[in-house]
Design an enzyme around this catalytic site. Structure first.
Site, PDB file in Angstrom:
ATOM      1  N   GLU A  63       0.857  -1.190   0.000  1.00  0.00           N
ATOM      2  CA  GLU A  63       0.000   0.000   0.000  1.00  0.00           C
ATOM      3  C   GLU A  63       0.894   1.242   0.000  1.00  0.00           C
ATOM      4  O   GLU A  63       1.107   1.900   1.009  1.00  0.00           O
ATOM      5  CB  GLU A  63      -0.966  -0.080   1.172  1.00  0.00           C
ATOM      6  N   HIS A 152      -3.831   3.442   4.870  1.00  0.00           N
ATOM      7  CA  HIS A 152      -3.883   2.272   3.985  1.00  0.00           C
ATOM      8  C   HIS A 152      -4.390   2.680   2.611  1.00  0.00           C
ATOM      9  O   HIS A 152      -4.874   3.792   2.414  1.00  0.00           O
ATOM     10  CB  HIS A 152      -4.866   1.229   4.560  1.00  0.00           C
ATOM     11  N   GLU A 216      -8.396   4.727   4.673  1.00  0.00           N
ATOM     12  CA  GLU A 216      -8.189   4.174   3.332  1.00  0.00           C
ATOM     13  C   GLU A 216      -8.124   5.329   2.345  1.00  0.00           C
ATOM     14  O   GLU A 216      -9.047   6.138   2.251  1.00  0.00           O
ATOM     15  CB  GLU A 216      -9.350   3.240   2.955  1.00  0.00           C
TER      16      GLU A 216
HETATM   17 ZN   LIG Z   1      -4.272  -2.058   4.198  1.00  0.00          ZN
END
Ligand SMILES: [Zn+2]
Length: 335
Positions: A63, A152, A216
Site C-alpha cells: 500500500e 492504507h 483508506e
Molecule cells: Zn491495508
C-alpha cells in the site's frame, strides 16, 4: 544515513530487516530525531504542544501511496520546511513486504495487534509486537492528546474512494470533530465499528485512548505510480497537526457516516460471495439480495441500500469475509 539523505523510504527498503545503526540527531530549532529501529522514527520538539501523533503506513506492504505520503512529510521535517511542534512518531509497518511489493508475507499484519501476535509465529508477528512497543513507549511518556492515523489503500475499487474506519469505542461517544478533521482532508466517508478488533488503530484507541482511525486513501499501486494530488488535502491536514497550526474542521465538508449492518465471517471452505470478484467497495444492494453463501447458510441484504465493504472469500476460516454497512441511524452517540 537518514540524517544526510532525508529519505526514510529508501533507507527502510535498503535495510528492511535490521537497522545497521540507530541514529539520533537534532534539527535546527532543537527537535530531537531518533531512528530507533527499522522504519521507526521519532520527532521530539524541545517544548512540544499538546498533541502526541502517531502516523503509520505500510502495515500492508504493497500500500505504497500512504508510505510515500509519510516519506514526503519526513523529508520536509528533516529539510526544515515543515516545523515539528508536536511529538510525532512515524512508523513504516511491514518493510520486508514493502520490498517485495506484497500486502503480507505470511499473515495479515493488521489482524495481529492488541496482543494477537502472540498467537502467531514469524516476522510479521514479531513486527506487530515491535510496533506496539514503539507506540506504547511513545504515548506513555506523557498524558497528551493522542492521535493515531493508520494509513492504507484498498485492494479493490471503491464507490467511495477515501474512507475512515472508526474503531469500537466501547460505548464512548464518537467524535464529530475527528470526523470533520478527516472530512476536511477529503475523506468524506466514515464507518463506525461496534466490536473489538485486532487492528493497529483499535490498539491505540483502546489501550491509550487515542483518537485513532484506519484511513483508506484510494487503491493499491506500485511505488512511483501514486498521484500525490489525490491525497493533498489530508496531507495538508497532517502538516497542520504536526506543526500545531489550526486544522480545518469546517462542519460543512461533505461526510457520510455508515454503521456496520452485518459482519460475515467465513465458517467453511464452501464460502462464496454472490457477486463479481472485482465488485467495488460500497456497492449497494436491495433488501433480500443474496450476498454470500457458506454451505447451507445464506447471507442476504437486510435493508435497501445496504452496501458491501472488504469482501474477501479467501480469508482464513473464522475471519471476516464481508462487512455490510448502512448510513448511520439517529441512535449513535456523538460529541
Ligand atoms: Zn491495508
Amino acid at each position: 544515513m537518514l540524517q544526510q539523505h532525508h529519505d526514510l523510504l529508501s533507507h527502510t527498503l535498503k535495510y528492511p530487516s535490521n537497522l545497521p545503526q540507530q541514529e539520533q540527531f537534532e534539527l535546527a530549532g532543537g527537535v530531537e530525531v531518533s531512528l530507533t529501529d527499522v522504519g521507526i522514527l521519532r520527532f521530539e520538539p524541545p517544548q512540544p504542544d499538546a498533541a502526541d501523533i502517531v502516523l503509520s503506513a505500510g502495515v500492508h506492504g504493497n500500500e505504497t501511496g500512504p508510505i510515500e505520503l509519510l516519506n514526503r512529510l519526513v523529508q520536509e521535517l528533516l529539510a526544515g520546511t515543515l516545523n515539528c511542534r508536536n511529538r510525532l512518531l512515524i512508523l513504516l509497518g511491514n518493510p520486508p513486504a514493502m520490498v517485495v511489493g506484497k500486502r503480507e508475507l505470511e499473515h495479515n499484519m493488521n489482524r495481529l495487534f492488541s496482543g494477537n501476535h502472540s498467537n502467531y509465529q514469524g516476522d510479521e508477528a514479531q513486527r506487530a509486537k515491535r510496533l506496539e512497543l514503539a507506540v506504547t513507549e511513545f504515548f506513555q511518556q506523557r498524558d497528551g492528546q493522542r492521535y493515531h492515523y493508520d494509513l492504507h489503500t484498498a485492494i479493490r475499487d471503491s464507490k467511495r474512494e477515501k474512507f475512515a474506519i472508526y474503531p469500537f469505542r466501547h460505548g464512548k461517544p464518537w467524535k464529530r470533530q475527528q470526523l470533520a478533521f478527516l472530512a476536511n482532508g477529503g475523506i468524506d466517508t466514515a464507518l463506525l465499528i461496534h466490536s473489538p478488533q485486532t487492528t493497529f488503530s483499535y490498539f491505540s484507541s483502546n489501550q491509550f485512548g487515542a483518537d485513532a482511525f484506519t484511513v483508506e486513501l484510494g487503491k493499491v499501486r506500485p511505488f512511483g505510480h501514486n498521484d500525490s494530488q489525490s491525497v493533498a488535502q489530508i496531507e495538508s491536514q497532517l502538516r497542520r497537526l504536526i506543526s500545531a497550526e489550526p486544522v480545518l474542521i469546517d462542519a460543512a465538508a461533505p461526510l457520510t457516516v455508515f454503521d456496520v449492518a452485518q459482519e460475515i465471517n467465513k465458517q467453511s471452505d464452501a464460502f462464496t460471495l454472490n457477486f463479481a470478484d472485482d465488485a467495488a467497495n460500497f456497492t449497494e444492494y436491495q433488501r433480500g439480495d443474496l450476498l454470500a453463501q457458506d454451505g447451507e447458510v445464506e447471507y442476504r441484504a437486510k435493508a435497501d441500500g445496504e452496501a458491501i465493504v472488504f469482501p474477501n472469500a479467501k480469508v482464513a476460516l473464522g475471519q471476516r469475509a464481508l462487512l455490510t454497512v448502512l448510513p448511520v441511524g439517529a441512535e449513535q452517540p456523538f460529541e
